[in-house]
Structure formats: C-alpha cells, structure tokens
Design a protein around this motif. Sequence first.
Motif, PDB file in Angstrom:
ATOM      1  N   ASN A   1       9.499 -17.026 -55.665  1.00 51.26           N
ATOM      2  CA  ASN A   1      10.407 -18.083 -56.100  1.00 51.26           C
ATOM      3  C   ASN A   1      10.104 -19.373 -55.355  1.00 51.26           C
ATOM      4  O   ASN A   1       9.770 -19.352 -54.162  1.00 51.26           O
ATOM      5  CB  ASN A   1      11.869 -17.694 -55.817  1.00 51.26           C
ATOM      6  CG  ASN A   1      12.293 -16.464 -56.585  1.00 51.26           C
ATOM      7  OD1 ASN A   1      12.064 -16.368 -57.783  1.00 51.26           O
ATOM      8  ND2 ASN A   1      12.910 -15.522 -55.887  1.00 51.26           N
ATOM      9  N   ILE A   2      10.261 -20.491 -56.079  1.00 47.62           N
ATOM     10  CA  ILE A   2      10.137 -21.814 -55.469  1.00 47.62           C
ATOM     11  C   ILE A   2      11.483 -22.504 -55.583  1.00 47.62           C
ATOM     12  O   ILE A   2      12.008 -22.695 -56.687  1.00 47.62           O
ATOM     13  CB  ILE A   2       9.055 -22.662 -56.158  1.00 47.62           C
ATOM     14  CG1 ILE A   2       7.679 -21.994 -56.016  1.00 47.62           C
ATOM     15  CG2 ILE A   2       9.024 -24.065 -55.578  1.00 47.62           C
ATOM     16  CD1 ILE A   2       6.583 -22.685 -56.798  1.00 47.62           C
ATOM     17  N   ILE A   3      12.067 -22.869 -54.452  1.00 47.24           N
ATOM     18  CA  ILE A   3      13.326 -23.606 -54.424  1.00 47.24           C
ATOM     19  C   ILE A   3      12.983 -25.079 -54.214  1.00 47.24           C
ATOM     20  O   ILE A   3      12.525 -25.479 -53.144  1.00 47.24           O
ATOM     21  CB  ILE A   3      14.242 -23.088 -53.299  1.00 47.24           C
ATOM     22  CG1 ILE A   3      14.490 -21.586 -53.443  1.00 47.24           C
ATOM     23  CG2 ILE A   3      15.571 -23.846 -53.306  1.00 47.24           C
ATOM     24  CD1 ILE A   3      15.228 -20.967 -52.274  1.00 47.24           C
ATOM     25  N   GLU A   4      13.166 -25.887 -55.224  1.00 49.47           N
ATOM     26  CA  GLU A   4      12.742 -27.287 -55.178  1.00 49.47           C
ATOM     27  C   GLU A   4      13.639 -28.106 -54.238  1.00 49.47           C
ATOM     28  O   GLU A   4      14.773 -27.712 -53.970  1.00 49.47           O
ATOM     29  CB  GLU A   4      12.763 -27.873 -56.584  1.00 49.47           C
ATOM     30  CG  GLU A   4      11.773 -27.192 -57.528  1.00 49.47           C
ATOM     31  CD  GLU A   4      11.790 -27.800 -58.920  1.00 49.47           C
ATOM     32  OE1 GLU A   4      12.827 -28.392 -59.312  1.00 49.47           O
ATOM     33  OE2 GLU A   4      10.761 -27.696 -59.598  1.00 49.47           O
ATOM     34  N   PRO A   5      13.087 -29.252 -53.762  1.00 51.78           N
ATOM     35  CA  PRO A   5      11.755 -29.794 -54.034  1.00 51.78           C
ATOM     36  C   PRO A   5      10.706 -29.210 -53.086  1.00 51.78           C
ATOM     37  O   PRO A   5      10.956 -29.028 -51.901  1.00 51.78           O
ATOM     38  CB  PRO A   5      11.917 -31.284 -53.795  1.00 51.78           C
ATOM     39  CG  PRO A   5      12.970 -31.367 -52.720  1.00 51.78           C
ATOM     40  CD  PRO A   5      13.912 -30.224 -52.989  1.00 51.78           C
ATOM     41  N   CYS A   6       9.525 -28.934 -53.640  1.00 51.93           N
ATOM     42  CA  CYS A   6       8.383 -28.454 -52.870  1.00 51.93           C
ATOM     43  C   CYS A   6       7.111 -29.050 -53.456  1.00 51.93           C
ATOM     44  O   CYS A   6       7.057 -29.361 -54.646  1.00 51.93           O
ATOM     45  CB  CYS A   6       8.266 -26.929 -52.922  1.00 51.93           C
ATOM     46  SG  CYS A   6       9.525 -26.036 -51.996  1.00 51.93           S
ATOM     47  N   PHE A   7       6.099 -29.186 -52.614  1.00 51.11           N
ATOM     48  CA  PHE A   7       4.756 -29.476 -53.089  1.00 51.11           C
ATOM     49  C   PHE A   7       3.928 -28.212 -52.938  1.00 51.11           C
ATOM     50  O   PHE A   7       3.832 -27.647 -51.840  1.00 51.11           O
ATOM     51  CB  PHE A   7       4.098 -30.609 -52.297  1.00 51.11           C
ATOM     52  CG  PHE A   7       2.647 -30.798 -52.650  1.00 51.11           C
ATOM     53  CD1 PHE A   7       2.281 -31.550 -53.749  1.00 51.11           C
ATOM     54  CD2 PHE A   7       1.649 -30.182 -51.906  1.00 51.11           C
ATOM     55  CE1 PHE A   7       0.949 -31.697 -54.107  1.00 51.11           C
ATOM     56  CE2 PHE A   7       0.311 -30.325 -52.244  1.00 51.11           C
ATOM     57  CZ  PHE A   7      -0.043 -31.080 -53.347  1.00 51.11           C
ATOM     58  N   ILE A   8       3.327 -27.769 -54.044  1.00 47.91           N
ATOM     59  CA  ILE A   8       2.461 -26.596 -54.041  1.00 47.91           C
ATOM     60  C   ILE A   8       1.104 -27.032 -54.584  1.00 47.91           C
ATOM     61  O   ILE A   8       0.989 -27.439 -55.741  1.00 47.91           O
ATOM     62  CB  ILE A   8       3.027 -25.449 -54.904  1.00 47.91           C
ATOM     63  CG1 ILE A   8       4.489 -25.163 -54.544  1.00 47.91           C
ATOM     64  CG2 ILE A   8       2.160 -24.203 -54.755  1.00 47.91           C
ATOM     65  CD1 ILE A   8       4.708 -24.643 -53.147  1.00 47.91           C
ATOM     66  N   GLY A   9       0.054 -26.968 -53.750  1.00 51.19           N
ATOM     67  CA  GLY A   9      -1.248 -27.496 -54.112  1.00 51.19           C
ATOM     68  C   GLY A   9      -2.038 -26.612 -55.049  1.00 51.19           C
ATOM     69  O   GLY A   9      -1.575 -25.543 -55.487  1.00 51.19           O
ATOM     70  N   ASP A  10      -3.244 -27.047 -55.348  1.00 52.85           N
ATOM     71  CA  ASP A  10      -4.115 -26.325 -56.277  1.00 52.85           C
ATOM     72  C   ASP A  10      -4.510 -24.966 -55.702  1.00 52.85           C
ATOM     73  O   ASP A  10      -4.810 -24.829 -54.510  1.00 52.85           O
ATOM     74  CB  ASP A  10      -5.384 -27.143 -56.551  1.00 52.85           C
ATOM     75  CG  ASP A  10      -5.095 -28.427 -57.304  1.00 52.85           C
ATOM     76  OD1 ASP A  10      -4.045 -28.504 -57.975  1.00 52.85           O
ATOM     77  OD2 ASP A  10      -5.928 -29.355 -57.209  1.00 52.85           O
ATOM     78  N   ASN A  11      -4.519 -23.974 -56.581  1.00 46.86           N
ATOM     79  CA  ASN A  11      -5.015 -22.626 -56.267  1.00 46.86           C
ATOM     80  C   ASN A  11      -4.240 -21.951 -55.133  1.00 46.86           C
ATOM     81  O   ASN A  11      -4.770 -21.060 -54.461  1.00 46.86           O
ATOM     82  CB  ASN A  11      -6.514 -22.663 -55.917  1.00 46.86           C
ATOM     83  CG  ASN A  11      -7.335 -23.293 -57.026  1.00 46.86           C
ATOM     84  OD1 ASN A  11      -7.190 -22.945 -58.191  1.00 46.86           O
ATOM     85  ND2 ASN A  11      -8.189 -24.236 -56.660  1.00 46.86           N
ATOM     86  N   VAL A  12      -3.005 -22.363 -54.931  1.00 50.68           N
ATOM     87  CA  VAL A  12      -2.146 -21.667 -53.974  1.00 50.68           C
ATOM     88  C   VAL A  12      -1.686 -20.350 -54.604  1.00 50.68           C
ATOM     89  O   VAL A  12      -1.367 -20.288 -55.790  1.00 50.68           O
ATOM     90  CB  VAL A  12      -0.932 -22.541 -53.595  1.00 50.68           C
ATOM     91  CG1 VAL A  12       0.120 -21.728 -52.843  1.00 50.68           C
ATOM     92  CG2 VAL A  12      -1.390 -23.724 -52.758  1.00 50.68           C
TER      93      VAL A  12
END
Length: 339
Positions: free
Chosen positions: A261-272
């Motif tokens: 789960n991602i609880i915003e706000p978040c930055f998630i980069g490429d290919n994570v």
Amino acid sequence: MKIIVPMAGRGSRLRPHSLTVPKPLIPVAGQPIVHRLVKDIAKVLKQPIEEIAFVLGDPAWFGEDVVNSLKDLAQSLGAKASIYRQDLPLGTGHAIMCAKPSLSGSAVIAYADTLIRAEFDLDDKADAVIWTKQVENPEAYGVVKLNENEEIVELVEKPETFVSDQAVIGIYYFKDVAVLKDKLQEILDENVTNGGEYQINDGIKRMMADGKVFKTGTVDEWMDCGNKPITIETNQRMLGFLKADGEEQLVSSSAELENSNIIEPCFIGDNVVLKNTTVGPFVSIGNNSVIENTTVKNSLIQTHTTIKNANLDNAMIGNHVKYDGNFTSISIGDYSILE
C-alpha cells in the motif's frame, strides 16, 4: 536573465549522505535540491532564462556526471549552462566572482541548499531584490532593515534587538549584476574579509552606500536542507505541495506493487519494487530500490537500495544500501547513525 548558482560546498552537516553525493545533488521528493531550486526560480521570474552559471568545487567531487546533469537541467529550461570552479572555500563573494565572465546583465544569484515556494513580480524600480521570509525568531537569522519606503537600508546578522522579521534566505536579484561584480572586485583587491572569507554582503553594502535601491521579494515557503531532520521535513513539505499542485507524477508507472500500500503523498521512482510493504505518508524512494516486509513513513530513501524487515520513521537512507531489520552482521561506515 541569468541564474548564478554557487554550489561548491560539500555539506558536512548532512553527513554521511553528503560524503559521496554533493549536498545540492541529494534528491528531495524525487529531484536533486539544485534542480528543484532552479526550476522554482525560473517559475517566479516568468521570463526566459538565457544562461545558468554553476560554480562547482573540486572536479574529483563535482565530476563529469554532475556537470552533465546540470547541463541537462539548463537545457530543459532553454538556457546555456556555464560551469565554473571554486578551488578554495573562500566565501560567498569569492564563489560568485569565480563566475566572473557571466556577471553581466540581469541575474539571480541563488545558493543551492534551500528550496522555496513563491509567487511575486520583481520590482522594476529596484536595482536589486533580496528574497526574504517572515520568521518568528529573527534573532537567529540575518535580516533586512527597511526604511519608510520599504527599501532595504541595512543587513543585520542575528540582531540582539528587533530590526525586522524578514530573514535573508540566500537568493538575490540584480538588475545589472556587473555592479555587484565591481564591488566584489574591490573587496577582493582590498582583501576585505569576514571570518577569513569574502562575503556577498560586503559587496551589497557598498552598493547601498552608492545609493542603489534594494527591495524585498517575500517567499511563501522557505525550506532548508542543512541537516538530516530538516531535509526530511523539507521532503514532507515538498511532497505535500506537489500533491496539491498535481503537476508532477509522483508514483512511477513502472513501480511494482505486490501486496503493498502507498499512503499519499509519496514519491516512488522508476522500477521500484514494493513487496508486503506499506509506504507513506511522506516517503520518497529513488529509482531501482526494493522494499520488502517493511513499514516506512516520513523518510527519504535513495536509489538502488534494498530494505527488508524494517519499521522506519524519519529515516534517511542513501544509495546502494542493503538494510535488513533482522540484521546480525553489519558493515557501517563513518558518520553513520542507527537509533
């Protein structure tokens, strides 16, 4: 319009993260500090940028990869990149003079360890503008003293009695930066130093003595990146602003989530890759990182890092790190902190 960016310092207060990456290149909310700063200044200026001059330190530290990233940044704004070197840490005024060939015409000078949010028009009646932020404890800052016409008449460092609540944040506009160049050359020629360094303020004071008009440009938000706790706070605030703006894609389409789960706000980069993990709020994860069986919030994690079996809060983790919360064998370098 030109932008002059002195960024030669290594950033000892942000160790161990600044031991391998120059502090201005450390990502906040997915982009290096200096990239965000320059882009935000360009937004405020609302006019074409013809040149961005970067003053870097030792080539062994600010290498070709750094130079290329800065050239790409300038190109993205339609500007020419000029690269200069400051071989010795001799102060803010000295750093500016290392970019002497670029010191002509209208220019903004900005030190690359801060981020801003601002919306204002430059005062065309002013010879120069010093950007400030209203603060609750002005005695802890350098502040500006204003006259009845709201013109800056003095710079006061950490005043013991109240002068104003407008703190200098390290960003300046000059209608003709060649005037500052001439004053700083006088400072160098006369060997006028403070604390053994040549300072921009001494050049500014000489401009004021000549009757040049200085005004303030007040920013709405001023975010420092001086040390780990402040940088994490800045990451939180920037993520909140970016989420509200809705202008940037904060979660890469190439990120893989498995029972996570991602609880915003978040930055998630490429290919994570996230496996059995809860991320957020206020987390930035750089490209190609893997997070498994972990809960992480209020944290900055850089690129190519693997984290397993952890419960992280207010953490700042660098590049190419392997961290297992169930560790029994560890290898920790200088300036590392486990709390």
